[in-house]
Structures are given as structure tokens and as C-alpha cells.
Design a protein around this motif. Structure first.
Motif, PDB file in Angstrom:
ATOM      1  N   ASP A  52       0.821  -1.215   0.000  1.00  0.00           N
ATOM      2  CA  ASP A  52       0.000   0.000   0.000  1.00  0.00           C
ATOM      3  C   ASP A  52       0.854   1.264   0.000  1.00  0.00           C
ATOM      4  N   LEU A  53       2.061   1.174   0.524  1.00  0.00           N
ATOM      5  CA  LEU A  53       2.945   2.335   0.604  1.00  0.00           C
ATOM      6  C   LEU A  53       3.716   2.594  -0.684  1.00  0.00           C
ATOM      7  N   LEU A  54       4.101   1.513  -1.390  1.00  0.00           N
ATOM      8  CA  LEU A  54       5.081   1.670  -2.468  1.00  0.00           C
ATOM      9  C   LEU A  54       4.742   0.919  -3.759  1.00  0.00           C
ATOM     10  N   ALA A  55       3.513   0.449  -3.894  1.00  0.00           N
ATOM     11  CA  ALA A  55       3.152  -0.421  -5.019  1.00  0.00           C
ATOM     12  C   ALA A  55       3.466   0.188  -6.375  1.00  0.00           C
ATOM     13  N   GLU A  56       3.043   1.409  -6.608  1.00  0.00           N
ATOM     14  CA  GLU A  56       3.205   2.006  -7.939  1.00  0.00           C
ATOM     15  C   GLU A  56       4.673   2.094  -8.339  1.00  0.00           C
ATOM     16  N   GLU A  57       5.492   2.613  -7.445  1.00  0.00           N
ATOM     17  CA  GLU A  57       6.916   2.767  -7.738  1.00  0.00           C
ATOM     18  C   GLU A  57       7.610   1.412  -7.856  1.00  0.00           C
ATOM     19  N   ALA A  58       7.265   0.488  -6.966  1.00  0.00           N
ATOM     20  CA  ALA A  58       7.892  -0.829  -6.989  1.00  0.00           C
ATOM     21  C   ALA A  58       7.523  -1.591  -8.260  1.00  0.00           C
ATOM     22  N   GLN A  59       6.258  -1.571  -8.626  1.00  0.00           N
ATOM     23  CA  GLN A  59       5.824  -2.292  -9.822  1.00  0.00           C
ATOM     24  C   GLN A  59       6.507  -1.733 -11.064  1.00  0.00           C
ATOM     25  N   ASP A  60       6.600  -0.416 -11.150  1.00  0.00           N
ATOM     26  CA  ASP A  60       7.274   0.208 -12.288  1.00  0.00           C
ATOM     27  C   ASP A  60       8.735  -0.228 -12.371  1.00  0.00           C
ATOM     28  N   LEU A  61       9.424  -0.212 -11.239  1.00  0.00           N
ATOM     29  CA  LEU A  61      10.830  -0.599 -11.227  1.00  0.00           C
ATOM     30  C   LEU A  61      10.999  -2.081 -11.581  1.00  0.00           C
ATOM     31  N   MET A  62      10.177  -2.946 -10.988  1.00  0.00           N
ATOM     32  CA  MET A  62      10.272  -4.375 -11.311  1.00  0.00           C
ATOM     33  C   MET A  62       9.994  -4.619 -12.789  1.00  0.00           C
ATOM     34  N   ASP A  63       8.965  -3.977 -13.330  1.00  0.00           N
ATOM     35  CA  ASP A  63       8.636  -4.145 -14.747  1.00  0.00           C
ATOM     36  C   ASP A  63       9.799  -3.736 -15.644  1.00  0.00           C
ATOM     37  N   ARG A  64      10.437  -2.625 -15.313  1.00  0.00           N
ATOM     38  CA  ARG A  64      11.562  -2.145 -16.133  1.00  0.00           C
ATOM     39  C   ARG A  64      12.750  -3.105 -16.069  1.00  0.00           C
ATOM     40  N   VAL A  65      13.090  -3.578 -14.879  1.00  0.00           N
ATOM     41  CA  VAL A  65      14.219  -4.508 -14.736  1.00  0.00           C
ATOM     42  C   VAL A  65      13.915  -5.822 -15.439  1.00  0.00           C
ATOM     43  N   ILE A  66      12.729  -6.358 -15.233  1.00  0.00           N
ATOM     44  CA  ILE A  66      12.358  -7.633 -15.864  1.00  0.00           C
ATOM     45  C   ILE A  66      12.371  -7.495 -17.387  1.00  0.00           C
ATOM     46  N   ALA A  67      11.795  -6.428 -17.916  1.00  0.00           N
ATOM     47  CA  ALA A  67      11.751  -6.234 -19.372  1.00  0.00           C
ATOM     48  C   ALA A  67      13.145  -6.140 -19.979  1.00  0.00           C
ATOM     49  N   LYS A  68      14.071  -5.583 -19.234  1.00  0.00           N
ATOM     50  CA  LYS A  68      15.425  -5.380 -19.749  1.00  0.00           C
ATOM     51  C   LYS A  68      16.274  -6.647 -19.695  1.00  0.00           C
ATOM     52  N   ARG A  69      16.018  -7.528 -18.703  1.00  0.00           N
ATOM     53  CA  ARG A  69      16.958  -8.621 -18.464  1.00  0.00           C
ATOM     54  C   ARG A  69      16.382 -10.028 -18.440  1.00  0.00           C
ATOM     55  N   TYR A  70      15.069 -10.179 -18.342  1.00  0.00           N
ATOM     56  CA  TYR A  70      14.494 -11.502 -18.101  1.00  0.00           C
ATOM     57  C   TYR A  70      13.321 -11.765 -19.029  1.00  0.00           C
ATOM     58  N   PRO A  71      12.982 -13.045 -19.228  1.00  0.00           N
ATOM     59  CA  PRO A  71      11.818 -13.357 -20.064  1.00  0.00           C
ATOM     60  C   PRO A  71      10.524 -12.956 -19.358  1.00  0.00           C
ATOM     61  N   PRO A  72       9.549 -12.506 -20.116  1.00  0.00           N
ATOM     62  CA  PRO A  72       8.274 -12.089 -19.515  1.00  0.00           C
ATOM     63  C   PRO A  72       7.438 -13.287 -19.084  1.00  0.00           C
ATOM     64  N   GLY A  73       6.400 -13.005 -18.303  1.00  0.00           N
ATOM     65  CA  GLY A  73       5.424 -14.013 -17.976  1.00  0.00           C
ATOM     66  C   GLY A  73       5.669 -14.784 -16.701  1.00  0.00           C
ATOM     67  N   GLY A  74       6.696 -14.428 -15.960  1.00  0.00           N
ATOM     68  CA  GLY A  74       6.991 -15.123 -14.714  1.00  0.00           C
ATOM     69  C   GLY A  74       6.246 -14.519 -13.539  1.00  0.00           C
ATOM     70  N   THR A  75       6.748 -14.797 -12.349  1.00  0.00           N
ATOM     71  CA  THR A  75       6.102 -14.358 -11.115  1.00  0.00           C
ATOM     72  C   THR A  75       7.121 -13.713 -10.187  1.00  0.00           C
ATOM     73  N   VAL A  76       6.739 -12.569  -9.616  1.00  0.00           N
ATOM     74  CA  VAL A  76       7.533 -11.971  -8.547  1.00  0.00           C
ATOM     75  C   VAL A  76       7.098 -12.660  -7.258  1.00  0.00           C
ATOM     76  N   LEU A  77       8.021 -13.359  -6.635  1.00  0.00           N
ATOM     77  CA  LEU A  77       7.715 -14.126  -5.424  1.00  0.00           C
ATOM     78  C   LEU A  77       7.762 -13.271  -4.166  1.00  0.00           C
ATOM     79  N   ARG A  78       8.728 -12.390  -4.118  1.00  0.00           N
ATOM     80  CA  ARG A  78       8.917 -11.529  -2.950  1.00  0.00           C
ATOM     81  C   ARG A  78       9.349 -10.151  -3.427  1.00  0.00           C
TER      82      ARG A  78
END
Length: 165
Positions: A52-78
């Protein structure tokens, strides 16, 4: 994201001590947990108060890192914010949960200083704010913050070929 994290109330860092209570090596840290998982190999993902505190910023950052380095369609576990205060340490250890063999542990240092010593295996990881890197947490690793300010990392685990239930 860094500005928002630094503006958080101290109570946010102390509200959820499950990492500190569950893992002795993290006793000197504070965390803001956004998401966590339970079960293996049938994984369930839960949102914690940090979402609730950081979702928007965290999701944006995770999406950018994943798109740059990893295959799409996986799951963020933690996803967590981890703060190591000045003068504190995380003892040398390896992380043992089976998910770490399937997931990539990504660290994004938000606040650091030249006196942070982060050792993975026998290699020192240079403290570089805003530079995402993958940590093989199945290798022995440790952190010592010998500086005069806290070190804050955003950490998330991404499993490219795993779907949560």
C-alpha cells in the motif's frame, strides 16, 4: 522511488519484523515487505502492508528490470525494502528456500555509501546506487555497513517459469 522511501515514517520500517524474527542473520535490519510467498512448489503470493505504501513505484521498477533482463510471464515471489543501519551487519550465510534455485534475486540499491562491504562468495560487490544487479543467494554472502548512514536496497525475487496459484 528513493525519495518516497526516504520520506516514509520510521514506523513503516518497524511494523513487520517477520524477516528479523525468522532469520537471525537479519536481526540488525529493518524491512518493509511488499509481497511474500508461501508454499513450494505450489506458491501463493500475498501482499503485505508495504504494498500500500510503495506499489506504484515498486511495480514500475520491477517491470523495467524484468523487461530489460528476463523473459516475460513469470512471477515476482517476494518484494521488500531492506534497510541496514550504520554500524550494522548481516552475517555470512546462504539462503536455503527451494524457490531460490528457480528465481532470480534482484537487488536495486537505493541508498548506499562507500563504506558498505557486500561480499558474495569471495567477490566484493561495489556499492552503486540505482544500479540493479542479480545476487546468487545460494552462494555465501554477507554485508557490513561501516558507514555513517543506512544502506537501503529494494530486493525482489523473479521466477521466469513459475506461476503462482
Amino acid at each position: 522511488m528513493t525519495r518516497k522511501v526516504l520520506a516514509l515514517d520510521e514506523a513503516a520500517w518497524l511494523a513487520d519484523a517477520r524477516r528479523q524474527n525468522d532469520y537471525d542473520v537479519h536481526a540488525q535490519t529493518q524491512s518493509i515487505i511488499l509481497t511474500f510467498c508461501e508454499g513450494w512448489p505450489d506458491v501463493r503470493i500475498f501482499r503485505a502492508a508495504g504494498w500500500d505504501l510503495l506499489a506504484e513505484e515498486a511495480q514500475d521498477l520491477m517491470d523495467r528490470v524484468i523487461a530489460k533482463r528476463y523473459p516475460p510471464g513469470g512471477t515476482v515471489l517476494r518484494a521488500i525494502m531492506a534497510r541496514l543501519p550504520a554500524g550494522c551487519r548481516i552475517a555470512r550465510h546462504t539462503d536455503g528456500h527451494p524457490s531460490f534455485a528457480a528465481a532470480h534475486r534482484i537487488h536495486v540499491p537505493l541508498v548506499t555509501n562507500p563504506d558498505v562491504e557486500f561480499i558474495v562468495g569471495s567477490e566484493r560487490i561495489p556499492p552503486r546506487a540505482q544500479y540493479a544487479f542479480e545476487l546468487n543467494n545460494l552462494m555465501a554472502h554477507s554485508v557490513a555497513n561501516r558507514g555513517d548512514a543506512a544502506r537501503i536496497h529494494f530486493i525482489f525475487d523473479y521466477a521466469p517459469s513459475l506461476k503462482a496459484v
